[in-house]
Motif scaffolding. Structure first.
Motif, PDB file in Angstrom:
ATOM      1  N   ALA A   1       0.818  -1.212   0.000  1.00 19.30           N
ATOM      2  CA  ALA A   1       0.000   0.000   0.000  1.00 19.30           C
ATOM      3  C   ALA A   1       0.855   1.266   0.000  1.00 19.30           C
ATOM      4  CB  ALA A   1      -0.924   0.010   1.209  1.00 19.30           C
ATOM      5  N   ASP A   2       0.338   2.310  -0.630  1.00 17.09           N
ATOM      6  CA  ASP A   2       0.972   3.633  -0.559  1.00 17.09           C
ATOM      7  C   ASP A   2       0.534   4.351   0.698  1.00 17.09           C
ATOM      8  OD1 ASP A   2       2.414   4.105  -3.234  1.00 17.09           O
ATOM      9  OD2 ASP A   2       0.455   3.348  -3.871  1.00 17.09           O
ATOM     10  N   VAL A   3      -0.723   4.100   1.105  1.00 16.33           N
ATOM     11  CA  VAL A   3      -1.299   4.768   2.273  1.00 16.33           C
ATOM     12  C   VAL A   3      -2.216   3.799   3.006  1.00 16.33           C
ATOM     13  CG1 VAL A   3      -2.939   6.559   3.020  1.00 16.33           C
ATOM     14  CG2 VAL A   3      -1.216   7.111   1.316  1.00 16.33           C
ATOM     15  N   PHE A   4      -2.188   3.861   4.329  1.00 15.66           N
ATOM     16  CA  PHE A   4      -3.155   3.128   5.144  1.00 15.66           C
ATOM     17  C   PHE A   4      -4.221   4.119   5.598  1.00 15.66           C
ATOM     18  CE2 PHE A   4      -4.690   2.041   9.417  1.00 15.66           C
ATOM     19  CZ  PHE A   4      -5.300   0.823   9.156  1.00 15.66           C
ATOM     20  N   LEU A   5      -5.486   3.797   5.336  1.00 11.85           N
ATOM     21  CA  LEU A   5      -6.600   4.672   5.709  1.00 11.85           C
ATOM     22  C   LEU A   5      -7.571   3.938   6.617  1.00 11.85           C
ATOM     23  CD1 LEU A   5      -8.496   7.171   5.440  1.00 11.85           C
ATOM     24  CD2 LEU A   5      -9.431   6.084   3.378  1.00 11.85           C
ATOM     25  N   LEU A   6      -7.837   4.511   7.802  1.00 10.21           N
ATOM     26  CA  LEU A   6      -8.846   3.960   8.704  1.00 10.21           C
ATOM     27  C   LEU A   6      -9.879   5.055   8.979  1.00 10.21           C
ATOM     28  CD1 LEU A   6      -9.742   1.516  10.370  1.00 10.21           C
ATOM     29  CD2 LEU A   6      -8.500   2.463  12.307  1.00 10.21           C
ATOM     30  N   PRO A   7     -11.047   4.985   8.328  1.00  5.34           N
ATOM     31  CA  PRO A   7     -12.081   6.011   8.500  1.00  5.34           C
ATOM     32  C   PRO A   7     -13.033   5.724   9.654  1.00  5.34           C
ATOM     33  CG  PRO A   7     -12.691   4.533   6.722  1.00  5.34           C
ATOM     34  CD  PRO A   7     -11.391   4.009   7.278  1.00  5.34           C
ATOM     35  N   SER A   8     -12.572   4.950  10.630  1.00  7.49           N
ATOM     36  CA  SER A   8     -13.401   4.505  11.753  1.00  7.49           C
ATOM     37  C   SER A   8     -13.976   5.670  12.558  1.00  7.49           C
ATOM     38  CB  SER A   8     -12.571   3.606  12.666  1.00  7.49           C
ATOM     39  OG  SER A   8     -13.379   3.039  13.664  1.00  7.49           O
ATOM     40  N   TYR A   9     -15.205   5.474  13.036  1.00  7.28           N
ATOM     41  CA  TYR A   9     -15.883   6.482  13.841  1.00  7.28           C
ATOM     42  C   TYR A   9     -15.614   6.338  15.329  1.00  7.28           C
ATOM     43  CZ  TYR A   9     -18.704   7.789   9.779  1.00  7.28           C
ATOM     44  OH  TYR A   9     -19.112   8.237   8.550  1.00  7.28           O
ATOM     45  N   ASN A  10     -15.138   5.181  15.740  1.00 10.42           N
ATOM     46  CA  ASN A  10     -14.945   4.920  17.160  1.00 10.42           C
ATOM     47  C   ASN A  10     -13.867   3.872  17.335  1.00 10.42           C
ATOM     48  OD1 ASN A  10     -15.245   4.721  19.937  1.00 10.42           O
ATOM     49  ND2 ASN A  10     -17.473   4.765  19.858  1.00 10.42           N
ATOM     50  N   GLU A  11     -12.821   4.201  18.080  1.00  9.62           N
ATOM     51  CA  GLU A  11     -11.724   3.266  18.302  1.00  9.62           C
ATOM     52  C   GLU A  11     -11.175   3.452  19.715  1.00  9.62           C
ATOM     53  OE1 GLU A  11     -10.527   0.853  16.557  1.00  9.62           O
ATOM     54  OE2 GLU A  11     -11.476   1.182  14.603  1.00  9.62           O
ATOM     55  N   LEU A  12     -10.337   2.501  20.118  1.00  7.77           N
ATOM     56  CA  LEU A  12      -9.561   2.639  21.350  1.00  7.77           C
ATOM     57  C   LEU A  12      -8.120   2.971  20.961  1.00  7.77           C
ATOM     58  CD1 LEU A  12     -10.731  -0.303  23.606  1.00  7.77           C
ATOM     59  CD2 LEU A  12     -11.188   2.101  23.904  1.00  7.77           C
ATOM     60  N   PHE A  13      -7.433   1.945  20.511  1.00  6.04           N
ATOM     61  CA  PHE A  13      -6.039   2.075  20.087  1.00  6.04           C
ATOM     62  C   PHE A  13      -5.838   0.981  19.047  1.00  6.04           C
ATOM     63  CE2 PHE A  13      -1.619   3.178  21.941  1.00  6.04           C
ATOM     64  CZ  PHE A  13      -1.053   3.118  20.672  1.00  6.04           C
ATOM     65  N   PRO A  14      -6.263   1.231  17.802  1.00  7.35           N
ATOM     66  CA  PRO A  14      -6.308   0.164  16.799  1.00  7.35           C
ATOM     67  C   PRO A  14      -4.960  -0.484  16.520  1.00  7.35           C
ATOM     68  CG  PRO A  14      -6.950   2.299  15.858  1.00  7.35           C
ATOM     69  CD  PRO A  14      -6.648   2.525  17.291  1.00  7.35           C
ATOM     70  N   MET A  15      -4.934  -1.806  16.609  1.00  7.25           N
ATOM     71  CA  MET A  15      -3.714  -2.549  16.306  1.00  7.25           C
ATOM     72  C   MET A  15      -3.307  -2.350  14.850  1.00  7.25           C
ATOM     73  SD  MET A  15      -2.566  -4.018  19.000  1.00  7.25           S
ATOM     74  CE  MET A  15      -1.466  -5.294  18.377  1.00  7.25           C
ATOM     75  N   SER A  16      -4.294  -2.196  13.965  1.00  5.97           N
ATOM     76  CA  SER A  16      -3.982  -2.021  12.545  1.00  5.97           C
ATOM     77  C   SER A  16      -3.142  -0.772  12.306  1.00  5.97           C
ATOM     78  CB  SER A  16      -5.272  -1.946  11.721  1.00  5.97           C
ATOM     79  OG  SER A  16      -6.089  -0.868  12.152  1.00  5.97           O
ATOM     80  N   VAL A  17      -3.374   0.288  13.074  1.00  2.00           N
ATOM     81  CA  VAL A  17      -2.589   1.516  12.927  1.00  2.00           C
ATOM     82  C   VAL A  17      -1.143   1.258  13.331  1.00  2.00           C
ATOM     83  CG1 VAL A  17      -2.265   3.879  13.763  1.00  2.00           C
ATOM     84  CG2 VAL A  17      -4.563   3.054  13.245  1.00  2.00           C
ATOM     85  N   LEU A  18      -0.936   0.559  14.440  1.00  2.00           N
ATOM     86  CA  LEU A  18       0.421   0.242  14.884  1.00  2.00           C
ATOM     87  C   LEU A  18       1.126  -0.680  13.892  1.00  2.00           C
ATOM     88  CD1 LEU A  18       0.098  -0.303  18.744  1.00  2.00           C
ATOM     89  CD2 LEU A  18       0.746   1.750  17.491  1.00  2.00           C
TER      90      LEU A  18
END
Length: 339
Positions: A241-258
């Motif tokens: 991927a060139d960019v990771f996008l998470l358009p989530s409306y509600n999260e804690l501390f997403p593992m996918s971001v880390l």
């Protein structure tokens, strides 16, 4: 040596961040402290510490045993964060939410993955001194950047062109994750390629299930849904991927971001208050879908901004390193039993 009993059913359902966090923690502790900690999983018997990662009913009953030692609860969600994830009858939802808080109140201590949850837990009647913030982390052995040649090969395997600008989304396919916005972005930008990795981990009770199922069955030409993939293959998706996008409306501390940070993939997120205390400064924040579209198109054409966001991802990965978090967890366990 401390006997630490881990209790979890998170890995029974694939594609959950809770399962990823649980798996990472056990690997971390076994790797760094095999002489200081004896880790067992879902076993009975006497323990110095019982660490509960999920809120199963049988785990709740086990907390009444005097053999459990110090009971620690891992807070991955609160009742309000379940909104938009599960579609349940009103009465069932009310009972579930009451049970979640009752489970947390059975614990001697709680660990939150985001500091913004501390005042919310206090509002439920849980004492502040029982709550500790310890962030999530991922293993560099599992999530790491690949060479340009390897990335090019991965793209070829996925039927992607070398000059395709690829936007990756990861998580359960549900309304809360902002998947509808992800779909609309794909429809509005046919010159970009969109991939969402994840599936319906909770089946038909997933919020938005029927409508999302239709899109997955017949997606736009530039959007693909490979479904739930094995964790070992996720590193490849982050790297192509060139960019990771998470358009989530509600999260804690997403593992996918880390995980994206660890692969040094630029990260774009819907701006949420929850992120401010943990990953502020490491990502491009967007207030809505219009802003997301503008940011993606800018990153596609402005190499300088894309490189800058890549460097921020790299810095985030270094801050949430295994070495630092391993020490924090050992000291936390020792403190809980007075050592």
């Amino acid at each position: 040596m401390l006997n630490v009993h881990m209790y979890s059913s998170a890995t029974k359902v694939k594609g959950q961040g809770v399962g990823s966090a649980y798996t990472e923690l056990i690997k971390l502790l076994n790797k760094y402290y095999p002489e200081q900690l004896k880790i067992t999983v879902n076993q009975k018997g006497r323990a110095d510490i019982s660490h509960y990662h999920t809120i199963d009913l049988n785990f709740f009953f086990s907390t009444f045993s005097k053999k459990r030692g110090k009971k620690i609860g891992y807070v991955h969600f609160l009742p309000e964060t379940l909104e938009g994830s599960l579609k349940l009858p009103w009465l069932v939802r009310k009972v579930l939410y009451c049970y979640v808080i009752a489970f947390y109140k059975r614990m001697d201590a709680l660990v939150v993955v985001n500091p913004t949850f501390i005042p919310k837990l206090e509002a439920y009647g849980i004492a502040r001194e029982k709550i500790t913030y310890i962030p999530n982390f991922v293993s560099k052995e599992e999530f790491y950047p690949l060479s340009q040649a390897q990335k090019a090969q991965l793209r070829k395997q996925q039927g992607l062109k070398e000059d395709d600008f690829v936007v990756l989304g990861v998580g359960q396919v549900q309304e809360r994750k902002g998947v509808f916005d992800f779909i609309e972005l794909a429809k509005a930008n046919p010159e970009l390629r969109f991939i969402w990795v994840g599936g319906f981990s909770f089946g038909v009770i997933t919020d938005g299930y029927a409508e999302l199922k239709k899109v997955i069955a017949d997606p736009p030409e530039n959007l693909s849904f490979p479904g739930i993939v094995e964790r070992t293959a996720m590193n490849e998706y982050y790297n192509l991927a060139d960019v990771f996008l998470l358009p989530s409306y509600n999260e804690l501390f997403p593992m996918s971001v880390l995980e994206a940070f660890s692969c040094e993939t630029p990260v774009v997120l819907r701006e949420l208050d929850l992120y401010q205390g943990v990953i502020s400064g490491y990502y491009a924040g967007c207030k809505d879908r219009i802003a997301m579209e503008k940011t993606l198109l800018t990153l596609k054409t402005d190499q300088t901004k894309l490189v800058d966001l890549t460097q921020k991802a790299k810095a985030a990965a270094e801050f949430y390193s295994e070495d630092r978090l391993a020490k924090i967890w050992l000291e936390y366990y020792q403190k809980q039993v007075g050592k």
